[in-house]
Scaffold this active site. Structure first.
Site, mmCIF file in Angstrom:
data_model
loop_
_atom_site.group_PDB
_atom_site.id
_atom_site.type_symbol
_atom_site.label_atom_id
_atom_site.label_comp_id
_atom_site.label_asym_id
_atom_site.label_seq_id
_atom_site.Cartn_x
_atom_site.Cartn_y
_atom_site.Cartn_z
ATOM 1 N N HIS A 49 -4.040 -7.526 -58.295
ATOM 2 C CA HIS A 49 -4.814 -5.974 -58.015
ATOM 3 C C HIS A 49 -5.917 -6.365 -57.008
ATOM 4 O O HIS A 49 -6.763 -5.809 -56.801
ATOM 5 C CB HIS A 49 -5.704 -5.832 -59.376
ATOM 6 C CG HIS A 49 -4.900 -5.540 -60.707
ATOM 7 N ND1 HIS A 49 -4.253 -4.613 -61.023
ATOM 8 C CD2 HIS A 49 -4.363 -6.668 -61.541
ATOM 9 C CE1 HIS A 49 -3.661 -4.709 -61.983
ATOM 10 N NE2 HIS A 49 -3.720 -6.055 -62.484
ATOM 11 N N SER A 85 -10.209 -4.165 -27.880
ATOM 12 C CA SER A 85 -10.555 -2.664 -28.388
ATOM 13 C C SER A 85 -10.989 -2.243 -26.944
ATOM 14 O O SER A 85 -11.644 -3.288 -25.925
ATOM 15 C CB SER A 85 -11.717 -2.706 -29.129
ATOM 16 O OG SER A 85 -12.304 -1.343 -28.687
ATOM 17 N N LYS A 91 -14.228 -6.981 -30.551
ATOM 18 C CA LYS A 91 -13.070 -6.775 -31.412
ATOM 19 C C LYS A 91 -11.913 -7.536 -30.886
ATOM 20 O O LYS A 91 -11.603 -7.812 -29.710
ATOM 21 C CB LYS A 91 -12.561 -5.092 -31.374
ATOM 22 C CG LYS A 91 -13.361 -4.236 -32.241
ATOM 23 C CD LYS A 91 -13.613 -4.717 -33.555
ATOM 24 C CE LYS A 91 -12.169 -4.445 -34.406
ATOM 25 N NZ LYS A 91 -11.972 -3.222 -34.351
ATOM 26 N N GLU A 124 -0.201 -5.236 -37.844
ATOM 27 C CA GLU A 124 -0.276 -3.670 -38.000
ATOM 28 C C GLU A 124 0.956 -2.848 -37.588
ATOM 29 O O GLU A 124 1.576 -1.987 -38.236
ATOM 30 C CB GLU A 124 -1.514 -3.271 -37.304
ATOM 31 C CG GLU A 124 -2.979 -3.563 -38.092
ATOM 32 C CD GLU A 124 -3.960 -3.015 -37.065
ATOM 33 O OE1 GLU A 124 -4.734 -2.119 -37.563
ATOM 34 O OE2 GLU A 124 -4.430 -3.962 -36.321
#
Ligand code: ARG
Length: 453
Positions: free
Chosen positions: A153, A274, A280, A287
């Protein structure tokens, strides 16, 4: 192809709508291999003279070289890869070329090409699965001592080792391997000789063709052979499952790379910046892989949906099989390559992982099991330890810092030897059942995979 039956030329919009060569040109090598085997059978049957057969062989060889060199002119007016190659051959060698399509239809030809493609690409995918498994095995070997919290979980559950995690990925990829492999067996059926639907009055030696093309079985029903795309659906499913596995794996890696987890760092080479925020460093490869899984499922559903309403036999709808198939194959090949290259460069922050894994709460179950070993029924032990966990949380101390008094109040069985329970490595060492993550088991699994891979 229109000469004879039709009076009007094809409408240009209709032609552009229905052509497939812009996509199926990629089958050219398989198409030519199939034509060479077919020509050999035509020669044996006496349809082609020895000379004609040689002309066809030579012509196809030149055409293949031209295509490979990017010098071939694909004509959309000629619809597909099959007609383009046949037409180029006839232009080049004349009458002999016009005999090649004897006792063959594009319906069995495209089924053949697609089966050859699936067999070849299944081998490519299998090789890449193995390569990624080897990368994961190296990582498992390197991180046998690295403790990490196992999550259920997405909450800290029980300690495992990072090696155990990597071995879990190897297991999933092994199922993928066997799925692709089994699917390739289903593709290993030679359909040529089925003609458009009912074979031909000119009977060729199908065994000979199958042998030349490396097929181990012949299709047994000409109607089924031109209708069947099960092998393509199965391959798409196997590829979608690989996408699913890589997507879940990506999700873990993405989480672990956050400042909040801080378990791993991707190398710069596999990270992106970024356009706005200078600080970043983004895990885009993972992804994108997670994102691409959506398209892999879509491709499977696209073909299943195309198939479901089709009357028996070839229908032009089947032309829609190639785009999803090619796309899924390309996507999975690339994803497997990226993962195999990216993972060895991932830095593991084992101190941070270990810190998280040695949270005493992760050993609450061990404490309950300690009580069970002293004779307490598990449900009672579960409740007793639950109370201790709540108490520790209420006074903001770690579970292993609860006072002796408090412990004894909860259960007199909780003696001073509980201290030994709160040792994550000790806990791991006791998990010796087959499949559980004791270091000995993990080492044995690594040895097993090393021998196998
Ligand atoms: N381009 C077609 C396909 O991909 C080849 C088979 C065409 N057959 C036909 N009868 N029009 O399915």
């Amino acid at each position: 192809m229109r000469q004879g039956r039709f009076e009007q030329p094809a409408n240009e919009t209709a032609q552009l709508y229905s052509e497939s060569v812009s996509i199926d040109w990629r089958l050219y090598a398989h198409d030519i291999r199939g034509s060479l085997a077919h020509a050999a059978a035509l020669a044996v049957a006496g349809i082609l003279t020895k000379e004609e057969h040689e002309q066809i062989e030579a012509g196809l060889t030149v055409i293949e070289a031209e295509i490979a060199a990017g010098e071939f002119r694909w004509e959309r007016a000629l619809e597909d890869v099959h007609m383009n190659i046949e037409s180029a051959l006839t232009k080049r060698i004349g009458a002999a070329g016009a005999k090649l399509h004897t006792a063959r239809s594009r319906n069995d030809q495209v089924a053949l090409d697609l089966r050859l493609y699936v067999k070849a690409e299944a081998a490519e995918v299998c090789a890449r699965l193995r390569a990624l498994q080897r990368v994961l095995l190296d990582l498992a070997e390197r991180h046998q001592k690295a403790l990490m919290p196992g999550y259920t979980h997405l909450q800290r559950a029980q300690p495992i080792s990072l090696a155990h995690y990597f071995l879990a990925q190897i297991e999933a990829l092994e199922r993928d391997y066997s799925r692709v492999f089994a699917g390739a067996e289903r593709a290993d059926v030679m359909p040529l000789g089925s003609g458009a639907i009912a074979g031909s009055t000119i009977v060729l030696d199908r065994e000979l063709i199958a042998r030349q093309l490396g097929f181990s079985k012949l299709s047994q029903n000409s109607l089924d052979a031109v209708s069947d795309r099960d092998f393509a659906c199965e391959f798409l499913f196997a590829l979608a499952m690989i996408g699913l596995h890589l997507s879940r794996f990506s999700e873990d890696l993405i989480l672990w790379s956050t400042s909040e987890f801080g378990f791993i760092t991707f190398s710069d080479a596999f990270s992106t910046g970024s356009s706005l925020m200078p600080q970043k460093k983004n895990p885009d490869m993972a992804e994108l892989t997670r994102g691409k899984s959506g398209r892999l499922y879509g491709n499977l559903i696209a073909l299943l949906t195309t198939m479901k309403g089709l009357p028996a036999s070839y229908n032009r709808d089947l032309q829609e099989d190639k785009r999803p198939l090619f796309d899924s194959v390309d996507t999975v090949r690339e994803a497997l390559d990226v993962f195999a290259a990216m993972l060895p460069e991932v830095t593991v922050n084992s101190a941070r992982m270990e810190e998280a894994a040695t949270d005493p709460n992760l050993l609450a179950t061990d404490l309950a099991e300690y009580l069970v070993k002293k004779g307490m029924p598990f449900r009672e032990a579960h409740e007793a330890v639950g109370k201790l966990v709540a108490r520790a949380a209420a006074v903001s101390i770690p579970l292993d810092q609860i006072s002796r008094d408090e412990r004894q109040k909860t259960s007199p069985l909780l003696d001073d030897d509980v201290a030994a329970v709160f040792d994550a490595r000790h806990s791991l060492a006791q998990r010796t059942a087959m499949g559980a993550p004791s270091p000995e088991n993990v080492a044995a699994q690594i040895a097993r995979w090393r021998a196998f891979l």
